[in-house]
Design an enzyme around this catalytic site. Structure first.
Site, PDB file in Angstrom:
ATOM      1  N   ASP A  99       0.822  -1.212   0.000  1.00 26.91           N
ATOM      2  CA  ASP A  99       0.000   0.000   0.000  1.00 26.91           C
ATOM      3  C   ASP A  99       0.856   1.262   0.000  1.00 26.91           C
ATOM      4  O   ASP A  99       1.482   1.582   1.007  1.00 26.91           O
ATOM      5  CB  ASP A  99      -0.898  -0.029   1.240  1.00 26.91           C
ATOM      6  CG  ASP A  99      -1.877   1.127   1.275  1.00 26.91           C
ATOM      7  OD1 ASP A  99      -2.134   1.736   0.212  1.00 26.91           O
ATOM      8  OD2 ASP A  99      -2.379   1.442   2.366  1.00 26.91           O
ATOM      9  N   ASP A 328      -1.933   5.503  -5.509  1.00 21.67           N
ATOM     10  CA  ASP A 328      -2.249   4.539  -4.444  1.00 21.67           C
ATOM     11  C   ASP A 328      -2.327   3.119  -4.995  1.00 21.67           C
ATOM     12  O   ASP A 328      -3.221   2.798  -5.774  1.00 21.67           O
ATOM     13  CB  ASP A 328      -3.586   4.946  -3.806  1.00 21.67           C
ATOM     14  CG  ASP A 328      -3.960   4.077  -2.611  1.00 21.67           C
ATOM     15  OD1 ASP A 328      -3.203   3.146  -2.284  1.00 21.67           O
ATOM     16  OD2 ASP A 328      -5.017   4.332  -2.016  1.00 21.67           O
TER      17      ASP A 328
END
Ligand SMILES: *[C@@H]1O[C@H](CO)[C@@H](O)[C@H](O)[C@H]1NC(C)=O
Ligand SMILES: *[C@@H]1O[C@H](CO)[C@@H](O)[C@H](O)[C@H]1NC(C)=O
Ligand SMILES: *[C@@H]1O[C@H](CO)[C@@H](O)[C@H](O)[C@H]1NC(C)=O
Ligand SMILES: *[C@@H]1O[C@H](CO)[C@@H](O)[C@H](O)[C@H]1NC(C)=O
Ligand SMILES: *[C@@H]1O[C@H](CO)[C@@H](O)[C@H](O)[C@H]1NC(C)=O
Ligand SMILES: *[C@@H]1O[C@H](CO)[C@@H](O)[C@H](O)[C@H]1NC(C)=O
Ligand SMILES: *[C@@H]1O[C@H](CO)[C@@H](O)[C@H](O)[C@H]1NC(C)=O
Ligand SMILES: *[C@@H]1O[C@H](CO)[C@@H](O)[C@H](O)[C@H]1NC(C)=O
Length: 452
Positions: A99, A328
């Site tokens: 992430d 992201d």
């Protein structure tokens, strides 16, 4: 996956300067240490449909939180990329979601009261600290403890031996994990088969998890999250000194079968030199109020080669830290600030020559019926970024199959004025991205995985 709160953002910025003494680490390998770590990234398609939205942006409109009628996770790209980590002595294998929009590396620990059960990928659903001789929680008075959000520092008793550093870490959709911020020996299986050991990794040993991102099907039996963000406790920040303070990855196309391997490369690796296609670059911007995120700046958007008339302020990161665009890897779809989103949607609707399906698809504003069309012609979307480079992904990065013969535009609006845009992992697939933290720039090129 996006971190919501930044309670210590200023502190975190300051502590970047003093990171090494706070988180002292060391590395060793059986074989000569490479100057980078190349780790396979595994794509585990989500097991059921709600996942497409559950990891997503917190300023979602209501409709996108409904269950989406998706045929399979793989075909719609509702997946997360996982990386394997060996934690403890002896090592316990764990699978973590990679992430770029959060910092904390954390795993579910055996003390977790309500961590969900194991899955096919992880026979043991948690990390067992008591089976490791190298586990040690940070003391609540340690300077490292200042790097995590931990509401109870005022309760810290300096002289008490067992006063572990508690943290409470929240994600954008309200998902949350609490636990002890700890140190542990870790090892990575690199793609060349070598095992690189790293001592003193600071990580969260979680004993509560809550919220859709961390308990829902999109979490997919993961043991935790590998934070790759810009803050001091992320994996690249902790390994940065050793590996040249940059990392790269390529996310391979979800729809190919079998899915080709994707890689996360931590550190060096002359990715620019090796490629046949030169990298394009755009500056990475810093938002002092959200120091975790890698911001890029969109200058303008093109649909079908035509520049849309969108006020550039729509994409701007303002002085109060609102707006802007974040890259992201932990969010699947792409979210675009609203007046911009509407104009893009309108432009697509004008240019799409295919019929719409009989029924609307919940959660998507534009779908087309492509049944019987072997090579449907879809308008090209491209983003002109600061620095003059153009990011022009192929249509499969922004049109997903939601049913047999139905493709939908995989973009979502961000309606809150303080919201920011997000380039999700579906939009990134097939590209090599290089996050060069020292030079504060993002490099990207097509056909990335072959280059790595
Ligand atoms: C979502 O929908 C519910 C009921 O339809 C409504 O009460 C709520 O205010 C909505 N939330 C947002 C953020 O629009
Ligand atoms: C790491 O590599 C070893 C030896 O190749 C293998 O047995 C082990 O399963 C791998 N572990 C993970 C988590 O990939
Ligand atoms: C699972 O945990 C048990 C008990 O800690 C341990 O004996 C076993 O080796 C673990 N299995 C794996 C695959 O790590
Ligand atoms: C902080 O302390 C209060 C009172 O001692 C307690 O109720 C709360 O659960 C603690 N929070 C965490 C994250 O440990
Ligand atoms: C701190 O811990 C020490 C040793 O356990 C104890 O003697 C002392 O009373 C504690 N202080 C507070 C304020 O709780
Ligand atoms: C796990 O425990 C926390 C804290 O007690 C709670 O907020 C959360 O809802 C629980 N999660 C689940 C899935 O039960
Ligand atoms: C990377 O590769 C390019 C082209 O092969 C070469 O010119 C450059 O010196 C290399 N850089 C490093 C740091 O090895
Ligand atoms: C798509 O169009 C075909 C006719 O070309 C039709 O048979 C089919 O039902 C349509 N599918 C949907 C989902 O509307």
């Amino acid at each position: 996956m996006l971190l919501l709160t930044h309670p210590l953002s200023l502190l975190s910025l300051l502590s970047l300067l003093t990171l090494s003494p706070l988180l002292s680490t060391s590395l060793s390998t059986a074989t000569p240490t490479p100057n980078y770590l190349k780790l396979p990234l595994l794509l585990l398609p989500s097991s059921s449909s709600p996942s497409l939205c559950s990891l997503n942006h917190h300023r979602l409109k209501n409709k996108t939180t409904a269950n989406l009628p998706l045929s399979s996770g793989a075909s719609t790209g509702s997946g997360q990329y996982f990386t394997a980590l060996l934690l403890g002595s002896p090592p316990q294998p764990l699978f973590l979601i990679a992430d770029t929009a959060s910092d904390l590396v954390w795993v579910k620990c055996s003390a977790c009261r309500n961590c969900s059960s194991s899955s096919a990928h992880n026979p043991n659903s948690t990390f067992f600290p008591r089976h490791s001789s190298s586990f040690s929680p940070h003391h609540c008075f340690d300077s490292a403890c200042q790097l995590v959000p931990h509401p109870n520092r005022s309760h810290c008793n300096r002289t008490r031996l067992h006063s572990p550093c508690r943290y409470d870490y929240s994600y954008a959709d309200g998902s949350d994990t609490t636990g002890f911020f700890s140190r542990e020996t870790t090892a990575f299986n690199t793609s060349s088969g070598a095992q690189v050991k790293h001592e003193g990794l600071a990580f969260g040993c979680a004993f509560t998890v809550s919220g859709p991102s961390l308990t829902g099907p999109s979490f997919n039996g993961a043991h935790g999250v590998l934070g790759l963000g810009r803050g001091p406790i992320s994996l690249p920040s902790q390994l940065g000194g050793r590996f040249g303070n940059k990392f790269s990855y390529c996310l391979m196309d979800y729809t190919l079968s079998p899915t080709p391997t994707s890689y996360l490369l931590i550190g060096g690796g002359n990715v620019t030199g090796a490629g046949k296609k030169p990298m394009k670059y755009t500056p990475l911007l810093i938002n002092p109020l959200s120091p975790t995120f890698y911001y890029i700046a969109i200058e303008s958007v093109y649909v079908g080669g035509v520049k849309l008339r969108i006020n550039p302020l729509v994409w701007a990161l303002d002085e109060s830290g609102n707006g802007g665009t974040v890259v992201d890897s932990g969010t699947t779809l792409t979210f675009l600030a609203d007046p911009g989103y509407r104009k893009i949607l309108t432009a697509f609707k004008q240019r799409v020559k295919l019929p719409q399906p009989a029924e609307p698809t919940l959660g998507f504003d534009l779908c087309v019926n492509v049944s019987g069309v072997s090579r449907p012609s879809l308008p090209r979307l491209s983003f002109k970024l600061f620095g003059g480079s153009a990011f022009a992904p192929p249509p499969r990065n922004y049109f997903v199959d939601t049913a047999d013969g139905v493709k939908c535009l995989a973009l979502q609006p961000v309606s809150s004025p303080s919201g920011f845009s997000v380039i999700g992992n579906l939009m990134q697939q097939g590209f090599l991205f290089e996050f060069d933290r020292d030079r504060s720039r993002l490099g990207f090129s097509r056909h990335g995985c072959a280059v790595l």
